[in-house]
Design a protein around this motif. Sequence first.
Motif, PDB file in Angstrom:
ATOM      1  N   LYS A  42       0.818  -1.215   0.000  1.00 55.25           N
ATOM      2  CA  LYS A  42       0.000   0.000   0.000  1.00 55.25           C
ATOM      3  C   LYS A  42       0.852   1.265   0.000  1.00 55.25           C
ATOM      4  N   LYS A  43       1.972   1.233   0.713  1.00 58.00           N
ATOM      5  CA  LYS A  43       2.825   2.422   0.796  1.00 58.00           C
ATOM      6  C   LYS A  43       3.466   2.762  -0.546  1.00 58.00           C
ATOM      7  N   ASP A  44       3.517   1.802  -1.479  1.00 62.99           N
ATOM      8  CA  ASP A  44       4.125   2.031  -2.785  1.00 62.99           C
ATOM      9  C   ASP A  44       3.105   2.294  -3.880  1.00 62.99           C
ATOM     10  N   ALA A  45       1.811   2.205  -3.579  1.00 63.01           N
ATOM     11  CA  ALA A  45       0.775   2.209  -4.619  1.00 63.01           C
ATOM     12  C   ALA A  45       0.775   3.491  -5.450  1.00 63.01           C
ATOM     13  N   ASP A  46       0.774   4.645  -4.812  1.00 68.41           N
ATOM     14  CA  ASP A  46       0.700   5.902  -5.553  1.00 68.41           C
ATOM     15  C   ASP A  46       1.927   6.105  -6.432  1.00 68.41           C
ATOM     16  N   ARG A  47       3.100   5.794  -5.892  1.00 70.10           N
ATOM     17  CA  ARG A  47       4.334   5.973  -6.658  1.00 70.10           C
ATOM     18  C   ARG A  47       4.362   5.069  -7.894  1.00 70.10           C
ATOM     19  N   ILE A  48       4.011   3.796  -7.724  1.00 68.30           N
ATOM     20  CA  ILE A  48       4.030   2.864  -8.851  1.00 68.30           C
ATOM     21  C   ILE A  48       2.988   3.259  -9.890  1.00 68.30           C
ATOM     22  N   ARG A  49       1.834   3.722  -9.434  1.00 65.62           N
ATOM     23  CA  ARG A  49       0.786   4.149 -10.365  1.00 65.62           C
ATOM     24  C   ARG A  49       1.274   5.336 -11.207  1.00 65.62           C
TER      25      ARG A  49
END
Length: 208
Positions: A42-49
């Motif tokens: 979850k902590k990486d979701a925005d960055r990967i998106r």
Amino acid sequence: MELCKYPAAETERCYEIEAIQIPIVYNRFGDHDPDGLLYVLKKDADRIRREAVRNFQKEIPQPCEDVKPLVIRANLGDKVVIHFSHSLKRELSIHVQGLAYDVRTSDGADVGYNRNTTTKRQITYTWYAQRSPHGPDFSYDRYQLPFRTHAQPDAAHRRSRRYRRRYFHELLGLRRSGAAHLKGICGRPIENPSDSWWNQGNPCVPFA
């Protein structure tokens, strides 16, 4: 053994996992699935998106380095708690193979008369790594357990299933009790690395 009488686990491992929908580019020639699905921390979701969309919008769509199958870790004896969420307009889930769990709360499926444990937003699953998937007498250094969604795909995702399976079927790496998951260079513990190794309880390896 009754589900309420599982022995107390030595370690409880908690993971916050989110399912995201992004364009997945497979190679430098721009072959892609515009409606790819991916499990991420979850902590990486925005960055990967953001990175996946930015690479997809290039003149020739390019792969994103961080778009890859998610691997989480556990040792024998661990209790694994998964806080799963998504913001897509459909039901999704996580279903693991090879670990014990209560089918009434943590199956990640909508089957028969069991409670529906897929979700339209968020749900918590609890898994128990109490024994080897190959039986109590099996000796091994590592074992990969797949997990995936058991929710029914909508029409668009049925069309793209051939590609989606490469990314939406992920792994839980199971190791012997006492193993530690460390960075390959400095030896510090990490959560979901690609450059890592397992310390199998070797006292000569420092833990920083």
